[in-house]
Design an enzyme around this catalytic site. Sequence first.
Site, PDB file in Angstrom:
ATOM      1  N   THR A  94      -1.758   5.520   0.103  1.00 12.34           N
ATOM      2  CA  THR A  94      -2.754   4.808  -0.072  1.00 12.34           C
ATOM      3  C   THR A  94      -2.820   4.198  -1.240  1.00 12.34           C
ATOM      4  O   THR A  94      -3.775   3.126  -1.783  1.00 12.34           O
ATOM      5  CB  THR A  94      -3.901   5.530   0.272  1.00 12.34           C
ATOM      6  OG1 THR A  94      -4.077   6.523  -0.672  1.00 12.34           O
ATOM      7  CG2 THR A  94      -4.249   6.031   1.682  1.00 12.34           C
ATOM      8  N   LYS A  95      -2.015   4.720  -2.368  1.00 12.92           N
ATOM      9  CA  LYS A  95      -2.100   4.141  -3.615  1.00 12.92           C
ATOM     10  C   LYS A  95      -1.497   2.767  -3.853  1.00 12.92           C
ATOM     11  O   LYS A  95      -0.904   2.016  -2.989  1.00 12.92           O
ATOM     12  CB  LYS A  95      -1.075   5.335  -4.400  1.00 12.92           C
ATOM     13  CG  LYS A  95      -1.779   6.653  -4.478  1.00 12.92           C
ATOM     14  CD  LYS A  95      -3.078   6.795  -4.919  1.00 12.92           C
ATOM     15  CE  LYS A  95      -4.049   8.048  -4.626  1.00 12.92           C
ATOM     16  NZ  LYS A  95      -3.751   9.248  -5.273  1.00 12.92           N
ATOM     17  N   ASN A  96      -1.862   2.150  -4.935  1.00 18.68           N
ATOM     18  CA  ASN A  96      -1.732   0.816  -5.373  1.00 18.68           C
ATOM     19  C   ASN A  96      -0.088   0.326  -4.980  1.00 18.68           C
ATOM     20  O   ASN A  96       0.361  -0.844  -4.498  1.00 18.68           O
ATOM     21  CB  ASN A  96      -1.946   0.395  -6.572  1.00 18.68           C
ATOM     22  CG  ASN A  96      -3.517   0.080  -6.605  1.00 18.68           C
ATOM     23  OD1 ASN A  96      -4.162   0.742  -5.803  1.00 18.68           O
ATOM     24  ND2 ASN A  96      -4.118  -0.672  -7.646  1.00 18.68           N
TER      25      ASN A  96
END
Length: 368
Positions: A181-183
């Site tokens: 889910t991180k950038n």
Amino acid sequence: MKTISISKPIIDKEEIAAVKRVLASGTITQGPEVAALEASFASYCGTKYAVAVNSGTAAIHCALLSLGIGFGDEVITSSFSFIATINPILMCGARPVLVDIYAEDFNLNIQQVAAAITPATKAVLAVDLYGQAFDVGALKRMCDERGIALIEDACQAIGATYGKKRAGNFGKVGCFSFYATKNIMSAEGGMLTTNNPKIAEAARRLRQHGMTAQYEYDGMGYNYRMPDILAAIGRAQLAKVEDILARRRQNACMLDNGLKNIPGLITPIALPGRGHVYHQYIVRVQPEFGLKRNELARQLKECGISTGIYYPKPLHHYPHIAALGYVLESFPEARRAATEVLALPVHPLVTKGDITRIVTAIQELANG
Ligand SMILES: *Cc1c(COP(=O)(O)O)cnc(C)c1O
């Protein structure tokens, strides 16, 4: 009606081709893809070294260990973050010393950090929460004056800036996560950045069982290696990081414009001199809004809009942290944030039409 998700990994043909390429090569564990990802990552952050590991948690653990932090040491950190900011401190046998946050940016309150320093303090672990840098100038000055190491939990902040510097370069060590889910993501993964050759070397040793040469170990170690299969996904993502961040900023800007004049709804405060990368777009839902935060989340869900609560409790409300001797009433800003924050969809796959739907739904709910 399509549901607007709160997060969604970007998996394009480049990521798929990268995985196929590595599988076909036969080298699937740590190898040339990891080395290439490290080189590009260091270059992107502007640090001399980057060391890949298999999670952000592992990066923070290695950062603490590489600074020699262990039993009897204290590490000052935020009472309002993801649990993985604090668990690695416990993994080292050290003591997490929590302080409150500022209401504006949800990051470490520097006066409270100063007040929490004792002779046992070895490091301050500062988080760039939601993708916005902490008060780097003030905290770095204080840590330098007191001879305390500054470690950055930049797990949510790749590409965030403070002045001319990018995240990962604000303290002695920076820690990143490539969780799905991180950038930018590699499914699971992490990275440690530093300008200090000794820290980089220690991290390389620690991630590989403490190995210094073939079957030679000079101390404890772990298996924190990143597989080449995942490093290849990370490389494909890093190649488009600026585009990914630009789309997040654009979505944040449209949300800001649509939501700015709603009583009781506070949009994110982007502080001057800091480039926010909006890992999360956080609004505060206050009493004047009419609906309680959880009720707003529930009603948005009925409209097909997913939201997130990061985080529903301050860290000292979890049993293994409370057991260190904290009282529930401590850290009022962290406690207030936990009751007010709501994350709205801001990721690059959220379209202009989606933003209109989100803004319209919130405006209608606000007007009751
Ligand atoms: C995601 C995250 C971590 C942990 O990263 P993992 O890769 O999930 O281990 C640590 N700190 C913060 C602030 C995070 O957002």
